[in-house]
Design an enzyme around this catalytic site. Sequence first.
Site, PDB file in Angstrom:
ATOM      1  N   ARG A  62      25.853  50.048  24.874  1.00 50.76           N
ATOM      2  CA  ARG A  62      26.961  49.250  25.371  1.00 50.76           C
ATOM      3  C   ARG A  62      27.551  48.632  24.106  1.00 50.76           C
ATOM      4  O   ARG A  62      27.883  49.369  23.182  1.00 50.76           O
ATOM      5  CB  ARG A  62      26.435  48.241  26.399  1.00 50.76           C
ATOM      6  CG  ARG A  62      27.388  47.992  27.539  1.00 50.76           C
ATOM      7  CD  ARG A  62      26.808  47.059  28.593  1.00 50.76           C
ATOM      8  NE  ARG A  62      26.296  45.799  28.045  1.00 50.76           N
ATOM      9  CZ  ARG A  62      25.928  44.770  28.784  1.00 50.76           C
ATOM     10  NH1 ARG A  62      25.997  44.826  30.104  1.00 50.76           N
ATOM     11  NH2 ARG A  62      25.469  43.658  28.227  1.00 50.76           N
ATOM     12  N   MET A 112      35.331  39.590  58.411  1.00 51.18           N
ATOM     13  CA  MET A 112      35.865  38.762  57.331  1.00 51.18           C
ATOM     14  C   MET A 112      35.411  37.301  57.456  1.00 51.18           C
ATOM     15  O   MET A 112      35.077  36.651  56.467  1.00 51.18           O
ATOM     16  CB  MET A 112      37.395  38.832  57.330  1.00 51.18           C
ATOM     17  CG  MET A 112      38.025  38.161  56.112  1.00 51.18           C
ATOM     18  SD  MET A 112      39.812  38.164  56.170  1.00 51.18           S
ATOM     19  CE  MET A 112      40.186  39.882  55.940  1.00 51.18           C
ATOM     20  N   LYS A 165      28.373  32.055  31.899  1.00 48.57           N
ATOM     21  CA  LYS A 165      29.546  32.920  32.105  1.00 48.57           C
ATOM     22  C   LYS A 165      29.771  33.150  33.595  1.00 48.57           C
ATOM     23  O   LYS A 165      28.882  32.865  34.415  1.00 48.57           O
ATOM     24  CB  LYS A 165      29.320  34.258  31.389  1.00 48.57           C
ATOM     25  CG  LYS A 165      28.169  35.064  31.973  1.00 48.57           C
ATOM     26  CD  LYS A 165      27.848  36.292  31.125  1.00 48.57           C
ATOM     27  CE  LYS A 165      26.670  37.047  31.716  1.00 48.57           C
ATOM     28  NZ  LYS A 165      26.160  38.083  30.804  1.00 48.57           N
ATOM     29  N   TYR A 207      32.779  45.323  64.934  1.00 47.89           N
ATOM     30  CA  TYR A 207      33.614  46.460  64.537  1.00 47.89           C
ATOM     31  C   TYR A 207      32.782  47.730  64.376  1.00 47.89           C
ATOM     32  O   TYR A 207      31.671  47.690  63.831  1.00 47.89           O
ATOM     33  CB  TYR A 207      34.282  46.180  63.187  1.00 47.89           C
ATOM     34  CG  TYR A 207      35.403  45.181  63.221  1.00 47.89           C
ATOM     35  CD1 TYR A 207      36.536  45.393  64.005  1.00 47.89           C
ATOM     36  CD2 TYR A 207      35.350  44.050  62.430  1.00 47.89           C
ATOM     37  CE1 TYR A 207      37.570  44.482  64.005  1.00 47.89           C
ATOM     38  CE2 TYR A 207      36.383  43.130  62.424  1.00 47.89           C
ATOM     39  CZ  TYR A 207      37.495  43.354  63.215  1.00 47.89           C
ATOM     40  OH  TYR A 207      38.512  42.444  63.204  1.00 47.89           O
TER      41      TYR A 207
HETATM   42  C1  LIG Z   1      24.700  37.735  30.775  1.00 48.34           C
HETATM   43  C2  LIG Z   1      23.909  37.857  29.537  1.00 48.34           C
HETATM   44  C3  LIG Z   1      22.610  37.316  29.463  1.00 48.34           C
HETATM   45  C4  LIG Z   1      21.905  36.695  30.651  1.00 48.34           C
HETATM   46  O1  LIG Z   1      21.341  37.698  31.459  1.00 48.34           O
HETATM   47  P1  LIG Z   1      20.348  37.340  32.653  1.00 48.34           P
HETATM   48  O2  LIG Z   1      19.805  38.631  33.060  1.00 48.34           O
HETATM   49  O3  LIG Z   1      21.167  36.695  33.710  1.00 48.34           O
HETATM   50  O4  LIG Z   1      19.340  36.398  32.091  1.00 48.34           O
HETATM   51  C5  LIG Z   1      21.950  37.363  28.250  1.00 48.34           C
HETATM   52  N1  LIG Z   1      22.528  37.951  27.168  1.00 48.34           N
HETATM   53  C6  LIG Z   1      23.755  38.500  27.212  1.00 48.34           C
HETATM   54  C7  LIG Z   1      24.329  39.136  25.989  1.00 48.34           C
HETATM   55  C8  LIG Z   1      24.478  38.482  28.395  1.00 48.34           C
HETATM   56  O5  LIG Z   1      25.697  39.031  28.437  1.00 48.34           O
END
Ligand SMILES: *Cc1c(COP(=O)(O)O)cnc(C)c1O
Length: 366
Positions: free
Chosen positions: A137, A309, A34, A261
């Site tokens: 969550r 930047m 992802k 800056y």
């Molecule tokens: C992103 C995600 C993972 C991977 O998490 P890491 O800490 O990067 O290994 C695993 N399970 C779910 C449901 C996730 O959303």
Amino acid sequence: MRSTKAIIDLSALKNNFQKLKAMTAPSKVMAIVKANAYGHGFVEVAKALQNTQQGVEKFAVATIGEAIALRKAGIKAPILLLEGFFDGDELKAIQEYQFETVIHSIQQIEWLEHYAQKKSLFEPIQIWLKLDTRMFRLGFPPAQVGALVERIQAIKVVKTPVNLMSHFSSADSDREFSSEQLSIFENATQFYKTERSMANSAGIITQKNAHYDWVRPGLLLYGASPMANKAAQDFGLTPVMSLESQIMAVKPIKKGESVGYGRNWFAEDDTYIGLVAIGYGDGYPRHAKNGTPIWINGREVPLVGRVSMDMLAVDLGSDSKDKIGDRVVLWGKELPMGKVAPYMDTIPYTLCCGVTSRVQFEYVND
Ligand SMILES: *Cc1c(COP(=O)(O)O)cnc(C)c1O
């Protein structure tokens, strides 16, 4: 040409994948790609993993757009949508492309029931029911698992059995709470003859009893550590991304002068300042503090002054021999993300995810 680049080492990625397979066997590994494979380039990453020796058995993404892009790029392995569908209209594509999907809400079950009513011919969809084991969550209360499995398995477009999963909230830092989450999951799911999954990267390392049928590594795959006190190298994993640039100017500066800056750093002695061609426009965090390590010519030198930047400054020291064009590593094999992230009040995840499209990506595979 400005030489700010992210070098992505696909052979390191493949080695990390094989290492993770060995660490977690006989569990299967679902590669989390992802968020553009945590900023590494998800199509390139998925293709490389598809072409590993043993091959990857499943990919997981957050959105259907990511999943469709993988299919269009020729990825054949199963793909799981970790958050499921965001409206009922996505179900058509889920079925056509044969994606697997998480279900975490009643609303999603209703969409699926509605969709099934209109379908006569169908390929069944693999569902992963998400249980909330006190992370609060996504997911359902574990006590509802029986009723939910029954309701979902009664929907005609659903492949049976439904798989079961949950997620750790603090596997990197709180073993006690993680063990509690694990026993909640185990108690709720132990009598189901189906595939189960619980462990993200930190869970893979700290909760060996949580590997179940599928582990879900993201960060570890990319050779970074989810634990503050451990480097990925401690687990035999290698950083995949190297964020690099070059020195674009070197200048002497007198004791008492400031740099950049806002004048938040003053030279304590006469020294040489190196200007490096990378800044927050490239994804190097602006809130990196004075003293953040940066690798140049075999040593670490401190970031000084505010990140701009397009550039940042380092203190090269009074006996510097560094020249324009010398290679600079912001993070990578010479300098793990886990080492620099604390200076930016962040974690490796945000660093690799944050590299912007201005940076040239170079894929190496040797
Ligand atoms: C992103 C995600 C993972 C991977 O998490 P890491 O800490 O990067 O290994 C695993 N399970 C779910 C449901 C996730 O959303």
